[in-house]
Every structure is written in C-alpha cells, then in structure tokens.
Design a protein around this motif. Structure first.
Motif, PDB file in Angstrom:
ATOM      1  N   GLN A   3     -19.268   5.420 -21.570  1.00  0.00           N
ATOM      2  CA  GLN A   3     -18.167   6.552 -21.097  1.00  0.00           C
ATOM      3  C   GLN A   3     -18.252   7.563 -20.000  1.00  0.00           C
ATOM      4  N   GLU A   4     -18.920   7.283 -19.889  1.00  0.00           N
ATOM      5  CA  GLU A   4     -18.513   8.073 -18.253  1.00  0.00           C
ATOM      6  C   GLU A   4     -17.870   7.473 -17.388  1.00  0.00           C
ATOM      7  N   LYS A   5     -18.109   6.361 -16.975  1.00  0.00           N
ATOM      8  CA  LYS A   5     -17.638   5.550 -16.794  1.00  0.00           C
ATOM      9  C   LYS A   5     -16.228   5.646 -16.392  1.00  0.00           C
ATOM     10  N   MET A   6     -15.038   5.388 -17.196  1.00  0.00           N
ATOM     11  CA  MET A   6     -14.574   5.184 -18.112  1.00  0.00           C
ATOM     12  C   MET A   6     -13.734   6.523 -17.731  1.00  0.00           C
ATOM     13  N   LYS A   7     -14.505   7.468 -18.478  1.00  0.00           N
ATOM     14  CA  LYS A   7     -13.787   8.815 -17.792  1.00  0.00           C
ATOM     15  C   LYS A   7     -13.987   9.464 -16.147  1.00  0.00           C
ATOM     16  N   ALA A   8     -14.781   9.002 -15.258  1.00  0.00           N
ATOM     17  CA  ALA A   8     -14.063   9.086 -14.192  1.00  0.00           C
ATOM     18  C   ALA A   8     -12.677   8.178 -14.035  1.00  0.00           C
ATOM     19  N   ILE A   9     -12.669   7.959 -14.392  1.00  0.00           N
ATOM     20  CA  ILE A   9     -12.174   6.763 -13.549  1.00  0.00           C
ATOM     21  C   ILE A   9     -10.315   7.339 -14.109  1.00  0.00           C
ATOM     22  N   ARG A  10     -10.289   7.290 -14.997  1.00  0.00           N
ATOM     23  CA  ARG A  10      -9.524   8.072 -15.680  1.00  0.00           C
ATOM     24  C   ARG A  10      -8.906   9.002 -14.714  1.00  0.00           C
ATOM     25  N   GLU A  11     -10.341  10.121 -14.681  1.00  0.00           N
ATOM     26  CA  GLU A  11     -10.276  11.518 -13.476  1.00  0.00           C
ATOM     27  C   GLU A  11      -9.753  11.206 -12.527  1.00  0.00           C
ATOM     28  N   ASN A  12      -9.369   9.903 -11.828  1.00  0.00           N
ATOM     29  CA  ASN A  12     -10.066   9.371 -10.099  1.00  0.00           C
ATOM     30  C   ASN A  12      -8.552  10.152 -10.136  1.00  0.00           C
ATOM     31  N   LYS A  13      -8.149  10.303  -9.799  1.00  0.00           N
ATOM     32  CA  LYS A  13      -6.713  11.161  -9.115  1.00  0.00           C
ATOM     33  C   LYS A  13      -6.160  10.407  -7.710  1.00  0.00           C
ATOM     34  N   SER A  14      -7.590   9.801  -6.898  1.00  0.00           N
ATOM     35  CA  SER A  14      -7.037   9.440  -5.670  1.00  0.00           C
ATOM     36  C   SER A  14      -6.584   7.495  -5.974  1.00  0.00           C
ATOM     37  N   MET A  15      -7.108   6.904  -7.456  1.00  0.00           N
ATOM     38  CA  MET A  15      -6.664   5.983  -7.699  1.00  0.00           C
ATOM     39  C   MET A  15      -4.701   5.967  -8.599  1.00  0.00           C
ATOM     40  N   LYS A  50       0.911  -1.003   0.244  1.00  0.00           N
ATOM     41  CA  LYS A  50      -0.212   0.192   0.065  1.00  0.00           C
ATOM     42  C   LYS A  50       0.889   1.518  -0.049  1.00  0.00           C
ATOM     43  N   GLU A  51       2.141   1.031   1.111  1.00  0.00           N
ATOM     44  CA  GLU A  51       3.293   2.578   0.779  1.00  0.00           C
ATOM     45  C   GLU A  51       3.538   2.319  -0.576  1.00  0.00           C
ATOM     46  N   TRP A  52       3.994   0.914  -1.210  1.00  0.00           N
ATOM     47  CA  TRP A  52       4.026   0.917  -2.558  1.00  0.00           C
ATOM     48  C   TRP A  52       3.788   1.685  -3.896  1.00  0.00           C
ATOM     49  N   LYS A  53       2.347   1.720  -3.498  1.00  0.00           N
ATOM     50  CA  LYS A  53       1.732   2.425  -4.549  1.00  0.00           C
ATOM     51  C   LYS A  53       1.013   3.840  -4.317  1.00  0.00           C
ATOM     52  N   THR A  54       0.693   3.707  -2.933  1.00  0.00           N
ATOM     53  CA  THR A  54       0.865   5.128  -2.541  1.00  0.00           C
ATOM     54  C   THR A  54       2.056   6.173  -3.270  1.00  0.00           C
ATOM     55  N   LYS A  55       3.624   5.592  -2.828  1.00  0.00           N
ATOM     56  CA  LYS A  55       4.458   6.627  -3.034  1.00  0.00           C
ATOM     57  C   LYS A  55       4.474   6.845  -4.722  1.00  0.00           C
ATOM     58  N   MET A  56       4.172   5.399  -5.872  1.00  0.00           N
ATOM     59  CA  MET A  56       4.333   5.423  -6.805  1.00  0.00           C
ATOM     60  C   MET A  56       2.800   6.463  -7.857  1.00  0.00           C
ATOM     61  N   ALA A  57       1.908   6.346  -6.493  1.00  0.00           N
ATOM     62  CA  ALA A  57       0.892   7.370  -7.407  1.00  0.00           C
ATOM     63  C   ALA A  57       1.762   8.098  -7.666  1.00  0.00           C
ATOM     64  N   GLU A  58       2.615   8.976  -5.824  1.00  0.00           N
ATOM     65  CA  GLU A  58       2.524  10.504  -6.274  1.00  0.00           C
ATOM     66  C   GLU A  58       3.634  10.896  -7.168  1.00  0.00           C
ATOM     67  N   LEU A  59       4.538   9.974  -7.424  1.00  0.00           N
ATOM     68  CA  LEU A  59       6.142  10.074  -8.332  1.00  0.00           C
ATOM     69  C   LEU A  59       5.205  10.216  -9.733  1.00  0.00           C
ATOM     70  N   GLN A  60       4.132   9.308  -9.695  1.00  0.00           N
ATOM     71  CA  GLN A  60       3.471   9.644 -11.422  1.00  0.00           C
ATOM     72  C   GLN A  60       2.793  11.119 -11.493  1.00  0.00           C
TER      73      GLN A  60
END
Length: 207
Positions: free
Chosen positions: A148-160, A75-85
C-alpha cells in the motif's frame, strides 16, 4: 524503426487517455441525470459543469495537436504529455470551492476507512479458507502494508507519467504475487486455484 516505436507508444497513450475522458460516454451519464464527476465528488453548479466540459475539450484538442508532432522523440512526447495531464489536474482542482474540497476530503477519508474494513474482512476470510498460521498472517499483513505504501508513492510521484506508473504498478503486483507464493504452502496455493475456479468473475479474490 525508431519512428514506428514512437508512433505505437504515442497511439497507446493517447487511446487510453481519450477512452478515460470519452466525452460521449460522459454525456450519456449527464443525460441520465448523473454528472461524470458526481460519483465521488460534490455536486457541481451549472457554471462549474460548463467549465468542466471546456477544460475537457481543451485537453482533447491539445492531445490531438501533440499527436500530430512527428519530429520529437518518445521521451519528449512523454514529457509534454505529463505536462498536459498535470495542467488538466490543476485546472480541475481549481473548479471546486473550499467547501467542496472539504467535502471531498471527508469522502476520501470515508472511502479509505471502508477500504481498510474490507481489507481486514478479506484477510480474515483468507485466514479461514486457507488455514493460515499466525506467522503467515503476520507476514501477509506486513506485505500488504508495504504494498500500500509503495502504491501510494507511485501514484503521488509527479515525476512519472501515467505509462511509467502503470509499468511500476504492474511490476509491483508481480512482486507481490511472488512474495505471497513464498509465504503459502503448496496445499494453500492449490486451494486458491480451486477457489478462483469456483468464482471466475472475481479474479484475485478468494470468495
């Protein structure tokens, strides 16, 4: 066991990210006279290109440093990875001038309009090839718009992080397939299989 799972997940994420940012592949594009960001982006100045490569190198080094950490949880690794991206995305956006950003928005709108035209054409072709009824066509159009709406929501979700987005999109595609099968008749499903066999290089397309 926990450490093994962590290593496998980490390696998978790093490999996919590095492959997407392969500097050798992008350098070959440069040698052919095409900058890796040029396909859907405004032309960069020489200074911007240099900055781009510097950012790429920093991102790669940070990834390698993160890979060496074996004292953190997945979980910590994924968080740091998301921060880098997130940081890399922000840095890349800051490369562009207001004029370049305006051009990018225009190109984005044009691509969206073309995609909508292609989608309508595919639906019309599907309607003819499968003999869809008016009710079926309406249901499939509703399903497509919701997708399309759900795909857009997933792509724009910055918490993922990217891995979570891939998982969500995969699940969404499976759900779409189930919903589509519930709308089509058995004869129409068989017709789709026949059409796919005729065009094996284009999976998922009817022609």
């Amino acid at each position: 066991m926990k450490k093994i799972v962590f290593i496998l997940v980490a390696l998978a994420l790093i490999t996919s990210t590095i492959q997407a940012q392969n500097p050798h592949r992008k350098m070959r594009s440069m040698h052919r006279g095409q900058h890796p960001m040029a396909q859907h982006k405004p032309a960069l100045t020489e200074e911007q290109k240099k900055r781009f490569w510097d950012l790429n190198e920093d991102f790669r080094k940070n990834l390698m440093d993160l890979r060496k950490k074996d004292d953190i949880t997945v979980k910590e690794w994924k968080t740091k990875m998301a921060e880098l991206q997130k940081k890399r995305h922000s840095d890349l956006q800051n490369l562009y001038t207001p004029e370049q950003k305006a051009k990018m928005e225009k190109m984005k709108l044009e691509r969206k309009q073309l995609a909508e035209i292609n989608t309508r054409a595919r639906m019309d072709r599907m309607k003819i090839q499968l003999g869809l009824s008016r009710e079926q066509t309406e249901k499939l159009n509703i399903q497509r718009n919701e997708m399309q709406e759900k795909m857009k929501a997933i792509r724009e979700n910055k918490s993922m992080d990217m891995q979570k987005k891939r998982e969500e999109i995969k699940a969404l595609m499976e759900k779409r397939k189930e919903n589509m099968n519930s709308i089509l008749t058995n004869e129409q499903k068989m017709k789709i299989k026949e059409l796919k066999m005729r065009h094996p290089r284009k999976p998922g397309k009817l022609s």
